[in-house]
Write a protein that holds these residues in place. Structure first.
Motif, PDB file in Angstrom:
ATOM      1  N   SER A 128      70.059  48.607  42.106  1.00 59.93           N
ATOM      2  CA  SER A 128      69.729  48.801  43.847  1.00 59.93           C
ATOM      3  C   SER A 128      69.050  50.597  43.529  1.00 59.93           C
ATOM      4  CB  SER A 128      70.763  49.429  44.638  1.00 59.93           C
ATOM      5  OG  SER A 128      70.364  49.400  45.912  1.00 59.93           O
ATOM      6  N   GLY A 129      68.283  51.424  43.683  1.00 62.20           N
ATOM      7  CA  GLY A 129      67.901  52.157  43.565  1.00 62.20           C
ATOM      8  C   GLY A 129      66.999  53.051  42.341  1.00 62.20           C
ATOM      9  N   GLY A 182      64.237  52.100  42.513  1.00 60.97           N
ATOM     10  CA  GLY A 182      62.833  52.238  42.524  1.00 60.97           C
ATOM     11  C   GLY A 182      62.509  51.033  42.237  1.00 60.97           C
ATOM     12  N   LYS A 183      62.120  49.736  42.431  1.00 64.49           N
ATOM     13  CA  LYS A 183      61.556  48.361  42.528  1.00 64.49           C
ATOM     14  C   LYS A 183      60.777  49.095  43.748  1.00 64.49           C
ATOM     15  CE  LYS A 183      65.613  46.122  43.008  1.00 64.49           C
ATOM     16  NZ  LYS A 183      66.849  47.066  42.884  1.00 64.49           N
ATOM     17  N   THR A 184      61.183  48.606  44.700  1.00 63.99           N
ATOM     18  CA  THR A 184      60.409  48.434  46.233  1.00 63.99           C
ATOM     19  C   THR A 184      59.145  49.753  46.226  1.00 63.99           C
ATOM     20  OG1 THR A 184      62.309  47.869  46.891  1.00 63.99           O
ATOM     21  CG2 THR A 184      60.513  48.337  48.759  1.00 63.99           C
ATOM     22  N   SER A 185      60.044  50.788  46.070  1.00 63.65           N
ATOM     23  CA  SER A 185      58.896  51.625  45.320  1.00 63.65           C
ATOM     24  C   SER A 185      57.927  51.357  44.469  1.00 63.65           C
ATOM     25  CB  SER A 185      59.222  52.921  45.020  1.00 63.65           C
ATOM     26  OG  SER A 185      60.325  53.336  45.587  1.00 63.65           O
ATOM     27  N   THR A 210      60.224  53.929  50.675  1.00 69.28           N
ATOM     28  CA  THR A 210      61.688  52.540  50.791  1.00 69.28           C
ATOM     29  C   THR A 210      62.865  52.990  51.228  1.00 69.28           C
ATOM     30  OG1 THR A 210      62.300  52.908  48.352  1.00 69.28           O
ATOM     31  CG2 THR A 210      60.222  51.576  49.247  1.00 69.28           C
ATOM     32  N   THR A 246      67.292  50.772  51.048  1.00 74.94           N
ATOM     33  CA  THR A 246      67.534  49.638  50.200  1.00 74.94           C
ATOM     34  C   THR A 246      67.459  47.987  50.283  1.00 74.94           C
ATOM     35  OG1 THR A 246      69.685  50.788  50.351  1.00 74.94           O
ATOM     36  CG2 THR A 246      70.147  48.648  49.619  1.00 74.94           C
ATOM     37  N   SER A 247      66.536  47.252  49.622  1.00 71.45           N
ATOM     38  CA  SER A 247      65.569  46.085  50.428  1.00 71.45           C
ATOM     39  C   SER A 247      66.864  45.108  50.915  1.00 71.45           C
ATOM     40  CB  SER A 247      65.439  45.677  49.078  1.00 71.45           C
ATOM     41  OG  SER A 247      64.205  46.611  48.865  1.00 71.45           O
ATOM     42  N   GLY A 293      69.007  44.418  45.458  1.00 69.32           N
ATOM     43  CA  GLY A 293      69.224  44.830  43.931  1.00 69.32           C
ATOM     44  C   GLY A 293      70.842  45.523  43.606  1.00 69.32           C
ATOM     45  N   ASN A 300      62.515  54.364  34.622  1.00 68.97           N
ATOM     46  CA  ASN A 300      61.731  54.259  35.508  1.00 68.97           C
ATOM     47  C   ASN A 300      63.323  56.105  35.674  1.00 68.97           C
ATOM     48  OD1 ASN A 300      60.542  54.930  37.397  1.00 68.97           O
ATOM     49  ND2 ASN A 300      61.196  54.181  39.339  1.00 68.97           N
ATOM     50  N   LYS A 301      61.818  56.742  36.713  1.00 66.40           N
ATOM     51  CA  LYS A 301      62.481  58.417  36.999  1.00 66.40           C
ATOM     52  C   LYS A 301      62.064  59.312  36.083  1.00 66.40           C
ATOM     53  CE  LYS A 301      65.273  56.715  40.972  1.00 66.40           C
ATOM     54  NZ  LYS A 301      66.256  56.558  41.526  1.00 66.40           N
ATOM     55  N   ASP A 347      59.977  61.215  35.982  1.00 65.05           N
ATOM     56  CA  ASP A 347      59.947  63.007  36.459  1.00 65.05           C
ATOM     57  C   ASP A 347      60.861  63.764  36.602  1.00 65.05           C
ATOM     58  OD1 ASP A 347      60.440  60.528  38.270  1.00 65.05           O
ATOM     59  OD2 ASP A 347      59.611  62.212  39.818  1.00 65.05           O
ATOM     60  N   ASN A 363      57.024  56.525  35.361  1.00 67.18           N
ATOM     61  CA  ASN A 363      57.585  56.893  36.995  1.00 67.18           C
ATOM     62  C   ASN A 363      56.894  56.707  37.558  1.00 67.18           C
ATOM     63  OD1 ASN A 363      57.111  59.632  35.577  1.00 67.18           O
ATOM     64  ND2 ASN A 363      56.624  59.284  37.768  1.00 67.18           N
ATOM     65  N   VAL A 364      57.390  56.427  39.576  1.00 69.78           N
ATOM     66  CA  VAL A 364      56.441  55.344  40.046  1.00 69.78           C
ATOM     67  C   VAL A 364      56.549  56.916  41.233  1.00 69.78           C
ATOM     68  CG1 VAL A 364      56.724  54.431  42.092  1.00 69.78           C
ATOM     69  CG2 VAL A 364      57.953  53.882  40.035  1.00 69.78           C
ATOM     70  N   THR A 365      57.244  57.828  41.501  1.00 68.54           N
ATOM     71  CA  THR A 365      57.329  58.433  41.971  1.00 68.54           C
ATOM     72  C   THR A 365      56.534  59.799  41.897  1.00 68.54           C
ATOM     73  OG1 THR A 365      59.204  60.177  42.521  1.00 68.54           O
ATOM     74  CG2 THR A 365      58.757  58.472  43.877  1.00 68.54           C
TER      75      THR A 365
HETATM   76  N1  LIG Z   1      61.823  60.981  41.164  1.00 68.32           N
HETATM   77  C1  LIG Z   1      62.078  59.273  41.060  1.00 68.32           C
HETATM   78  N2  LIG Z   1      62.114  58.963  42.120  1.00 68.32           N
HETATM   79  C2  LIG Z   1      62.387  57.541  42.206  1.00 68.32           C
HETATM   80  C3  LIG Z   1      60.912  57.190  41.782  1.00 68.32           C
HETATM   81  N3  LIG Z   1      60.596  55.855  41.572  1.00 68.32           N
HETATM   82  C4  LIG Z   1      61.225  55.411  42.959  1.00 68.32           C
HETATM   83  N4  LIG Z   1      61.912  56.615  43.268  1.00 68.32           N
HETATM   84  C5  LIG Z   1      62.711  56.607  44.432  1.00 68.32           C
HETATM   85  O1  LIG Z   1      64.128  56.291  44.211  1.00 68.32           O
HETATM   86  C6  LIG Z   1      64.780  55.579  45.489  1.00 68.32           C
HETATM   87  C7  LIG Z   1      65.323  54.572  45.934  1.00 68.32           C
HETATM   88  O2  LIG Z   1      63.843  53.333  45.193  1.00 68.32           O
HETATM   89  P1  LIG Z   1      63.935  52.052  45.784  1.00 68.32           P
HETATM   90  O3  LIG Z   1      62.360  51.303  45.240  1.00 68.32           O
HETATM   91  O4  LIG Z   1      63.544  51.876  47.415  1.00 68.32           O
HETATM   92  O5  LIG Z   1      65.139  51.725  45.154  1.00 68.32           O
HETATM   93  P2  LIG Z   1      64.781  49.537  44.617  1.00 68.32           P
HETATM   94  O6  LIG Z   1      65.372  49.433  42.872  1.00 68.32           O
HETATM   95  O7  LIG Z   1      63.999  49.266  45.375  1.00 68.32           O
HETATM   96  O8  LIG Z   1      66.616  49.028  45.126  1.00 68.32           O
HETATM   97  P3  LIG Z   1      67.171  48.178  45.926  1.00 68.32           P
HETATM   98  O9  LIG Z   1      65.764  48.040  47.309  1.00 68.32           O
HETATM   99  O10 LIG Z   1      68.107  48.465  46.747  1.00 68.32           O
HETATM  100  O11 LIG Z   1      66.942  46.771  45.332  1.00 68.32           O
HETATM  101  C8  LIG Z   1      63.754  55.812  46.219  1.00 68.32           C
HETATM  102  O12 LIG Z   1      64.051  57.166  47.432  1.00 68.32           O
HETATM  103  C9  LIG Z   1      62.497  56.314  45.555  1.00 68.32           C
HETATM  104  O13 LIG Z   1      61.851  57.028  45.911  1.00 68.32           O
HETATM  105  C10 LIG Z   1      60.592  57.520  40.579  1.00 68.32           C
HETATM  106  O14 LIG Z   1      60.060  57.249  39.189  1.00 68.32           O
HETATM  107  N5  LIG Z   1      60.788  59.253  40.359  1.00 68.32           N
END
Ligand SMILES: Nc1nc2c(ncn2[C@@H]2O[C@H](COP(=O)(O)OP(=O)(O)OP(=O)(O)O)[C@@H](O)[C@H]2O)c(=O)[nH]1
Ligand SMILES: [Mg+2]
Lengths: 666, 286
Positions: free
Chosen positions: B55-56, B58-61, B74, B76-77, B119, B192-193, B195, B268-270
């Motif tokens: 979880s967290g 960044g899958k949904t992102s 996004t 939590t899913s 997640g 991921n992340k 950045d 990285n996504v964001t």
């Molecule tokens: N700094 C940074 N933050 C990121 C990146 N990708 C995603 N995030 C942040 O991570 C947080 C969680 O992202 P989600 O996509 O909701 O996570 P998830 O994997 O879908 O989580 P679950 O749905 O709980 O399984 C969000 O606040 C995003 O903005 C990245 O590449 N860099």
């Protein structure tokens, strides 16, 4: 003031949001994990039925309060976040209204599969609602009677009319007219490129003038269209004829008058003049005769087209919002009384058919009977009534309105839903690997700056459930893995307890010295304060380089205030890494209260970490106790005891428990 | 007797009513069957890529980024979602590699379904079920938060635990699967992340995952038996050792023995989204 309003899907995508001040995303994530996934604040919640925000318990996070409601069918959550200090009387209404509006406007988009994109221009709607509700709250304080009369009667009166009719407010009527006339006027001035701008004429003079010329209606639009056609000379007559025909169809009785008009037209000189003049004349004429119908239609048309473009004048938006909200209200009322005799009998036959083939929409009545069967089944499995009811209610909320799949009976659907619910409730949030955790504490990585210390586990529970036995089983397991274990006798209360533990330790020593396990007993006799003994034992264990300290505590009745309250001090002094509660598989209904009281006994910020369910071998399939205990506390089951021997301890498998509970044959 | 004869005549005569009924039936039955049976089965033919991870991470992102070209905000899913994405112009699907540059099919982007899963620990069964019962599954992306992977960190332990479970499930499916199992399965470990300045580089992510899984599979093998075993009738032989039997250290490359191809790539996504490597990997799977 509101901090944030968000509209998000269950899959986690934010569809629309409005922030007035930035808040931590942890607040809404907390709402989702605690309320929906782990069901901590509202047992059996989940994305449940479409309950009004007023009936959903608010979720509190730090200094913020979260109000929410859901649309189950679409999987959308509506969340409003504000500071807990504020008292916002209108917040529930806002959340509910926003939900109604959003679902009405974008429901179709939300139902589309394989996409997360919802194109919405929701800002105006939100602002309108926010302003209106805030105003209403203020007005209420000042002049209660008047404001309620206006704000609540206006939509209600609309509800009384036909649904697609605009609210019969005098203000609206003149507004609609003037707008149309404005457009008409421009077209008559032969500037056909001008598009209807949606802005209203502001000068009263123009209003008056156009109002006189032709006070709106179906024909005014048509006239405009005709005037806009560039080939005036050639098609002027044609379009005029067409118009006549159309008008005749609409109002055949007025045929004679059209003839008269035609005669009058012959007097005019140029074809261009002729066409414009005819337009004016016909529209004016027809308006006089068929005014109400024409008015109704044109108003709806302009209204609809502008919705799609997303351009609004505030007042018209008001009307649209009210009509959506009131139509939702009437729908709610109407749905209760819908269906005639024929309709109901057809749906009954269809229902029978769908029972077999699938695709049946489940209703509360369908579910109630079948769920009662499931509930009884769970009760027979020794699940406490409270937990069984919660599970069934959860399933019911999940299934109402759901269509069964192909060749799937409602019973089968309930079975799968119940299986999923059980899995969800029993699966721990994070899986526990005890050995890995012990390793992490006893041999911390060189990078992290924590000091080596023993891992402390303490065991609590009611008298006679097998605390010492299960402690010995865990000890045996640890010894097999070559850990150095200190067993601490903190039952300084019941005579014979220390000796009993000493026997276990001696046995374990004999069994495991060959394999390299080291185990010692730490005891200070009877009568001492258990918390102090535990504290000393942990210090001793750290000093002597033990890997694990296992603390046995005195058994106590969960409703014995005095003994239960001493647990708080114990937890503070011993600082256990894990507090495990032993529960008996045999116990039955009392399990819920036991688990709850022990879970709450360690003071704020400390809870149970897991259950050991003992004597599972004696109950066969009736393993319901573990469901009851997890239901009561949200604390996972870690181990189950399955026999008399030291190696009769098992890690808990969710699949196994679910299979036993639902009699699923492997 | 006469009445009976009348009846027979009436039955056998070509009556317009009978004809009408027959025609109506003939026309409606297929429609009925269609609405009741085939409506449920949606788009199964599109190739799919499974997205999982703690979880967290960044899958949904990432999902929204792949779908729209920009990531949405996004939370939590709670439920899985399948989204139709198409490869961007730059990435070329493997099956299209040998097409001529001027082939018009190159211009229509290759489409695929991306399956996002929650997640949260309680909801991982969605992801695991997709692995055990896949529909046209072409690859798995395991997304992790590289900024949360320091040694001794709880995040690293949880991530490695999830990855271990996923790999073990794939390994079981590949090794005992008879006809249903595909020849090869690919998994991308997407760090991921990047950045964030605390993020570990891909090589370090890989090595710390490997050491963590090494420890983990040892402790799993030493752990207590599962309550499902022994108490039930059959004690199915628990072949729960991930990777090469008897190996001391776990290496991701050991999965190749089971035709599971593991790759590690960072991005990285964001922020300034940097997901080219992942796109390329996806393109290679299609
Ligand atoms: N700094 C940074 N933050 C990121 C990146 N990708 C995603 N995030 C942040 O991570 C947080 C969680 O992202 P989600 O996509 O909701 O996570 P998830 O994997 O879908 O989580 P679950 O749905 O709980 O399984 C969000 O606040 C995003 O903005 C990245 O590449 N860099
Ligand atoms: Mg997600």
């Amino acid at each position: 003031m509101l901090d944030t309003f968000e509209i998000l899907t269950t899959s986690g995508v934010v569809l629309w949001s409005r922030s007035f001040s930035t808040i931590s995303p942890a607040i809404i994530n907390g709402l989702i994990t605690n309320v929906f996934i782990e069901e901590r604040t509202l047992p059996g919640a989940g994305i449940a039925d479409d309950v009004s925000a007023a009936n959903n318990p608010p979720y509190k996070h730090d200094q913020h309060t979260v109000k929410w409601t859901t649309s189950k069918e679409l999987g959308v959550i509506f969340v409003a976040v504000y500071r807990s200090l504020l008292h916002l009387s209108w917040i529930d209404k806002l959340v509910d209204n926003i939900k109604t509006l959003f679902v009405d406007l974008y429901g179709d988009q939300l139902r589309k599969p394989h996409t997360t994109v919802v194109k919405c221009h929701f800002d105006e709607y939100f602002d309108q609602q926010l302003q209106e509700l805030e105003k209403s709250a203020i007005n209420k304080d000042i002049k209660v009677a008047e404001s309620t009369a206006f704000l609540e009667k206006a939509p209600a009166s609309v509800a009384g009319e036909l649904r697609d009719e605009p609210p019969p407010l005098p203000g609206l009527l003149s507004r609609g007219q003037s707008k149309n006339n404005y457009n008409d006027l421009t077209s008559n001035d032969s500037s056909p490129a001008r598009t209807p701008s949606g802005s209203r004429p502001s000068t009263p003079a123009g209003h008056l003038l156009t109002g006189k010329a032709n006070p709106g209606g179906k024909t005014s639009r048509r006239a405009r269209k005709a005037a806009n056609t560039p080939t005036y000379a050639s098609s002027g007559e044609e379009s005029g004829a067409k118009k006549n025909r159309a008008a005749k169809a609409a109002a055949p009785k007025k045929g004679r008058r059209w003839d008269a008009d035609g005669l009058a037209d012959e007097d005019s000189d140029t074809p261009l003049d002729y066409s414009t003049h005819a337009n004016d004349a016909t529209s004016g004429e027809e308006d006089g005769t068929t005014r109400p119908g024409g008015m109704e239609e044109v108003d709806q048309e302009t209204w609809g087209s502008r919705t799609k473009k997303g351009q609004f004048v505030l007042k018209d938006l008001d009307d649209q919002v009210h009509s959506i909200l009131s139509s939702a209200d009437t729908k709610k009322v109407g749905s209760a009384t819908s269906g005639g005799l024929v309709g109901s009998s057809i749906s009954a036959i269809g229902g029978l058919f769908r029972n077999v083939v699938g695709g049946k929409e489940l209703t509360k009545e369908d579910l109630d009977k079948d769920l009662k069967v499931v509930e009884d089944h769970l009760l027979r499995k020794n699940v406490a009534r409270e937990a069984a009811i919660r599970l069934c209610e959860g399933v019911e909320r999940e299934l109402i309105g759901v269509k069964t799949g192909s060749f799937e009976s409602p019973q089968a659907r309930i079975q799968t839903a119940m299986e999923a619910s059980l899995k969800k409730i029993l699966t721990p949030t994070s899986s526990l690997d005890l050995l890995r955790e012990i390793d992490a504490v006893t041999s911390p990585s060189s990078l992290s700056l924590t000091k080596r210390r023993p891992y402390v586990i303490s065991i609590v529970g009611v008298n006679g459930v097998g605390k010492s036995t299960n402690l010995s089983k865990i000890c045996f397991f640890l010894l097999q893995n070559k850990y150095k274990v200190l067993v601490v006798a903190c039952d300084t209360f019941r005579s014979g307890a220390v000796e009993q533990l000493a026997v276990h330790v001696r046995n374990l020593k004999e069994l495991t010295t060959r394999e390299g396990g080291v185990v010692e007993l730490y005891q200070k006799g009877y009568g001492k304060d258990a918390a102090n003994v535990a504290k000393d034992a942990v210090a001793f264990g750290a000093q002597e380089g033990f890997d694990v300290v296992l603390i046995d505590t005195a058994g106590r009745r969960h409703n014995d205030q005095r003994l239960m309250s001493s647990l708080e001090k114990f937890a503070k002094f011993a600082q256990p890494d894990k507090i495990l509660m032993v529960g008996e598989a045999l116990v039955g209904t009392d399990s819920v209260a036991q688990a709850r009281n022990f879970d709450a006994a360690f003071g704020a910020g400390r809870r149970l970490d897991g259950f050991i369910i003992s004597k599972c071998d004696t109950v066969g399939d009736m393993v319901g106790t573990l469901v009851s205990m997890v239901h009561a506390t949200n604390v996972p089951v870690l181990f189950v005891g399955v026999g008399q021997h030291y190696n009769d301890l098992r890690t808990f498998s969710v699949k196994w428990a679910v299979e036993k509970l639902l009699d699923i044959k492997k | 007797m006469v009445i009976a004869k009348d009846w027979v005549l009436a039955l056998l005569n070509p009556s317009p009513l009978g004809l009408a009924v027959a025609i109506v039936l003939a026309l409606t039955i297929p429609l009925f069957l269609h609405t009741f049976i085939f409506r449920a089965s949606g788009l199964v033919s599109l190739p799919s890529i499974l997205l999982l991870g703690p979880s967290g991470s960044g899958k949904t992102s990432l999902l929204t980024l792949f779908e729209r070209g920009a990531n949405a905000s996004t939370h939590t899913s709670q439920s899985p979602i399948a989204v139709e994405c198409s490869l961007p112009v730059g990435a070329i699907a493997r099956t299209d590699k040998y097409r001529s540059m001027n082939d018009p099919t190159n211009l229509t982007h290759k489409k695929f379904l991306l399956l996002d899963t929650p997640g949260h620990g309680k909801l991982r069964h969605h992801a695991l079920e997709t692995i055990t019962n896949p529909q046209n599954l072409k690859g798995v992306i395991f997304l992790l938060d590289a900024a949360n992977m320091a040694a001794g960190d709880e995040g690293l332990r949880q991530t490695a635990g999830y990855l271990h479970d996923v790999l073990l499930l794939l390994q079981k499916r590949m090794s005992n699967g008879t006809s249903k199992a595909p020849k090869e399965m690919a998994i991308l470990i997407a760090a991921n992340k990047m950045d964030l300045f605390t993020a570990l580089p891909a090589a370090l992510v890989k090595s710390s995952l490997e050491t963590e899984i090494t420890k983990l599979r040892v402790s799993r093998s030493k752990g207590l038996l599962d309550s499902g075993v022994n108490m039930g009738d059959d004690g199915e032989d628990n072949d729960d050792w991930l990777g090469e039997m008897g190996s001391k250290d776990f290496k991701l490359s050991q999965m190749e023995e089971f035709n599971i191809m593991v790759e590690v790539a960072c991005g990285n996504v964001t922020g300034n989204a940097n997901v080219e490597k992942w796109w390329k990997w996806v393109g290679d799977r299609l």
